[in-house]
Design a protein around this motif. Structure first.
Motif, short mmCIF file in Angstrom:
data_model
loop_
_atom_site.label_atom_id
_atom_site.label_comp_id
_atom_site.label_asym_id
_atom_site.label_seq_id
_atom_site.Cartn_x
_atom_site.Cartn_y
_atom_site.Cartn_z
N LYS A 111 150.16 50.33 37.62
CA LYS A 111 151.35 50.31 38.48
C LYS A 111 150.95 50.39 39.95
O LYS A 111 150.06 51.16 40.31
CB LYS A 111 152.27 51.49 38.16
N PHE A 112 151.64 49.62 40.76
CA PHE A 112 151.54 49.70 42.22
C PHE A 112 150.14 49.41 42.75
O PHE A 112 149.68 50.05 43.70
CB PHE A 112 152.06 51.05 42.73
N GLY A 113 149.46 48.46 42.13
CA GLY A 113 148.14 48.05 42.59
C GLY A 113 148.14 46.59 43.01
O GLY A 113 149.17 45.93 42.96
N GLY A 114 147.00 46.13 43.43
CA GLY A 114 146.83 44.73 43.80
C GLY A 114 146.72 44.54 45.31
O GLY A 114 146.83 45.49 46.08
N LYS A 115 146.49 43.31 45.69
CA LYS A 115 146.30 42.98 47.10
C LYS A 115 147.50 43.42 47.93
O LYS A 115 148.64 43.20 47.56
CB LYS A 115 146.08 41.47 47.26
N GLY A 116 147.22 44.08 49.03
CA GLY A 116 148.28 44.53 49.93
C GLY A 116 148.89 45.86 49.57
O GLY A 116 149.71 46.40 50.31
#
Length: 191
Positions: A111-116
Motif C-alpha cells: 500500500k502507498f508505494g511506487g514512484k512519487g
C-alpha cells in the motif's frame, strides 16, 4: 560479507545520521560512504560533521551509474542502504549488489508505494484513505520502486485526529528504532 556500508540519501539525512551513530555507539565504523543526488542535500553536512566521506553525483551520473559504481568499488562497499533516497538506482548498481541493497518506505507496502510516493505524500494518502494503521517497510531494492522482497514491517496506529505531520512523527520514530537494527541483523546473518 564485509562490513562496509554506503548510504544513499536525498534529503536532510536524519536516518543516515541515526544509522552512523547506531554503529559508532557499538564501536563499529561500518558506514564508509554517503552519496546523494542533490547538491544541497543536508545529508552532506551531516556526513562531513561525522567524518564520513561523502559525494554528490548529478542526474546523468545516476542515469548511467558508472561513476557511482566505481566509487562504491573504490571504497569496497559491501552493502548499500537507501535512506530517503529519491532517485532510481541504475541497473548496473542493482546488479552489483543483489540482496545487498535495502530501502525503507514510510508505509505498509504494497500500500502507498511506487514512484512519487514518499514523505508527506504517503502520510496524506494513508489519512485520506481512512487507514487504521500505517508503519514502515524495510525491503530489498530492485528495478521497481518499492517492490523488492519485504524484510520486515513495523506498525503504528493512525489516530482519527492525525495530520500528515503527526503521523510522520510516529513513522520517523519507527524508522530510527528499527532501521539500524535490521541493517545490523542483515550484516551479521550473511557470510
Amino acid at each position: 560479507m564485509g562490513k562496509k556500508i554506503a548510504i544513499l540519501a536525498s534529503g536532510s539525512g536524519t536516518n543516515a545520521e541515526n544509522i552512523i551513530r547506531y554503529f559508532r555507539e557499538k564501536g563499529l565504523d561500518y558506514v564508509s560512504l554517503v552519496l546523494t543526488n542533490r547538491q544541497n542535500a543536508f545529508v552532506l553536512e551531516r556526513a562531513k560533521g561525522l567524518n564520513v566521506p561523502c559525494a554528490y553525483f548529478g542526474k546523468s551520473d545516476w542515469e548511467n551509474g558508472e561513476a557511482i559504481l566505481s566509487m562504491l568499488q573504490e571504497y569496497r562497499i559491501d552493502f548499500v542502504v537507501l535512506a530517503g533516497f529519491l532517485a532510481r538506482v541504475p541497473d548496473n548498481i542493482l546488479h552489483a549488489y543483489p540482496n545487498k541493497m535495502i530501502n525503507i518506505h514510510p508505509s505498509l507496502l504494497p500500500k502507498f508505494g511506487g514512484k512519487g510516493m514518499y514523505g508527506d505524500r504517503v502520510h496524506e494518502a494513508v489519512i485520506a484513505a481512512g487507514e487504521k494503521e500505517s508503519g514502515i517497510t524495510i525491503h530489498y531494492t530492485n528495478e521497481h520502486y518499492d517492490e523488492g522482497a519485504i524484510i520486515c514491517q513495523e506498525r503504528c496506529v493512525v489516530m482519527p485526529e492525525d495530520t500528515p505531520d503527526s503521523l510522520a512523527h510516529r513513522i520517523h520514530a519507527l524508522e530510527y528504532e528499527f532501521y539500524p537494527k535490521v541493517i545490523d541483523e542483515l550484516l551479521n546473518s550473511t557470510k
